[in-house]
Design a protein around this motif. Structure first.
Motif, short mmCIF file in Angstrom:
data_model
loop_
_atom_site.label_atom_id
_atom_site.label_comp_id
_atom_site.label_asym_id
_atom_site.label_seq_id
_atom_site.Cartn_x
_atom_site.Cartn_y
_atom_site.Cartn_z
N ALA A 20 31.33 79.41 49.86
CA ALA A 20 32.61 79.50 50.55
C ALA A 20 32.83 80.89 51.11
O ALA A 20 33.28 81.05 52.25
CB ALA A 20 33.76 79.13 49.59
N PHE A 24 33.33 80.95 54.97
CA PHE A 24 34.70 81.25 55.39
C PHE A 24 34.76 82.59 56.11
O PHE A 24 35.43 82.73 57.12
CB PHE A 24 35.66 81.27 54.20
CG PHE A 24 36.00 79.94 53.61
CD1 PHE A 24 35.81 78.75 54.29
CD2 PHE A 24 36.54 79.87 52.32
CE1 PHE A 24 36.14 77.52 53.73
CE2 PHE A 24 36.88 78.65 51.75
CZ PHE A 24 36.67 77.48 52.44
N VAL A 29 38.26 79.97 57.88
CA VAL A 29 38.56 78.97 56.86
C VAL A 29 38.84 77.59 57.44
O VAL A 29 38.54 76.58 56.80
CB VAL A 29 39.72 79.42 55.94
CG1 VAL A 29 39.32 80.60 55.09
CG2 VAL A 29 40.99 79.72 56.71
N MET A 34 34.64 70.97 53.56
CA MET A 34 34.11 70.89 52.20
C MET A 34 32.67 70.40 52.21
O MET A 34 31.88 70.77 51.34
CB MET A 34 35.00 70.00 51.34
CG MET A 34 36.40 70.57 51.10
SD MET A 34 36.39 72.12 50.18
CE MET A 34 36.67 71.49 48.52
N ILE A 37 30.45 73.33 52.60
CA ILE A 37 30.41 74.08 51.34
C ILE A 37 29.46 73.37 50.37
O ILE A 37 28.64 73.99 49.70
CB ILE A 37 31.81 74.22 50.70
CG1 ILE A 37 32.80 74.91 51.63
CG2 ILE A 37 31.73 74.90 49.34
CD1 ILE A 37 32.53 76.35 51.92
N LYS A 55 40.77 71.85 49.35
CA LYS A 55 40.28 72.98 50.12
C LYS A 55 41.23 74.16 49.97
O LYS A 55 40.80 75.31 49.91
CB LYS A 55 40.11 72.61 51.60
CG LYS A 55 39.48 73.72 52.42
CD LYS A 55 39.24 73.28 53.85
CE LYS A 55 38.75 74.44 54.70
NZ LYS A 55 38.60 74.06 56.11
N LEU A 58 40.30 76.08 46.99
CA LEU A 58 39.07 76.83 47.23
C LEU A 58 39.36 78.08 48.07
O LEU A 58 38.83 79.16 47.79
CB LEU A 58 38.02 75.95 47.92
CG LEU A 58 36.67 76.61 48.19
CD1 LEU A 58 36.04 77.17 46.92
CD2 LEU A 58 35.73 75.60 48.86
N TYR A 62 38.68 81.87 46.98
CA TYR A 62 37.92 82.76 47.88
C TYR A 62 38.69 84.06 48.11
O TYR A 62 38.12 85.16 48.00
CB TYR A 62 37.66 82.03 49.19
CG TYR A 62 37.46 82.87 50.42
CD1 TYR A 62 36.30 83.63 50.58
CD2 TYR A 62 38.40 82.89 51.45
CE1 TYR A 62 36.11 84.39 51.74
CE2 TYR A 62 38.22 83.63 52.59
CZ TYR A 62 37.07 84.38 52.74
OH TYR A 62 36.88 85.14 53.88
#
Length: 194
Positions: A20, A24, A29, A34, A37, A55, A58, A62
């Motif tokens: 990620a 990202f 982002v 997903m 990822i 997400k 996540l 991150y």
């Protein structure tokens, strides 16, 4: 690709966050799904959603990770200097080194806020917390250096820092850190006694 069916939760989380972070930061982002990822981490989609139910979760993880990394890199530079004035200028030396990194794409918080700040209160909150944390670190450094008004000095320094971060990301040059350090030196000359 590493399959994580037999790895522990901590390892699977690290693999997902590594993927990620890279995706990202490089692509943004919103443009990374997903499934990308999953493919980059080697963690099954089912396991990925067990670790990060959405997400949004996540993205939060991150940003939390980026905050910890950024604070660590900044502290390493600042703590290497012993003189209070040099500790302030070490902030700009840190920026210069950061801008030199091959994968530098600006501030993850500014980038994420630009993409999601208007639709994700949590991303906006995390960005604000990160930036306020940086400002408070500068207030502390300014107070240690004997500034008459540490808050005001920190506000000036944060504007120089943030401008350098953005300018460097856009220009692809580390020169904004040099210019910001020169301006910070002038501000320190005017603000600090001795």
């Amino acid at each position: 690709m590493v399959r994580t069916t037999t790895v522990d939760t901590e390892t699977a989380q690290r693999l997902v966050l590594d993927a990620a972070d890279a995706l990202f930061y490089e692509r943004g982002v919103q443009s990374v799904g997903m499934d990308a990822i999953r493919a980059a981490s080697g963690v099954s989609l089912k396991r990925l959603y067990q670790l990060f139910p959405s997400k949004d979760k996540l993205i939060e993880a991150y940003l939390d990770r980026r905050d910890a990394l950024w604070k660590s890199m900044l502290a390493e530079h600042v703590e290497a200097a012993t003189d209070p004035r040099a500790r302030i200028l070490a902030v700009f030396d840190f920026l210069y080194d950061w801008f030199q990194q091959r994968d530098y794409r600006g501030c993850a918080f500014i980038n994420s806020f630009g993409e999601l700040g208007s639709v994700s209160p949590r991303v906006a909150e995390l960005a604000l917390e990160h930036k306020e944390g940086f400002r408070l670190a500068l207030v502390e450094l300014a107070a240690e250096a004997g500034a008459g008004d540490p808050e005001q000095l920190a506000d000036h320094l944060i504007l120089l820092s943030e401008g350098a971060i953005t300018r460097s990301a856009i220009s692809g040059s580390s020169a904004p850190a040099v210019r910001a350090r020169e301006a910070a030196t002038m501000i320190l000359d005017a603000s600090l006694k001795g």
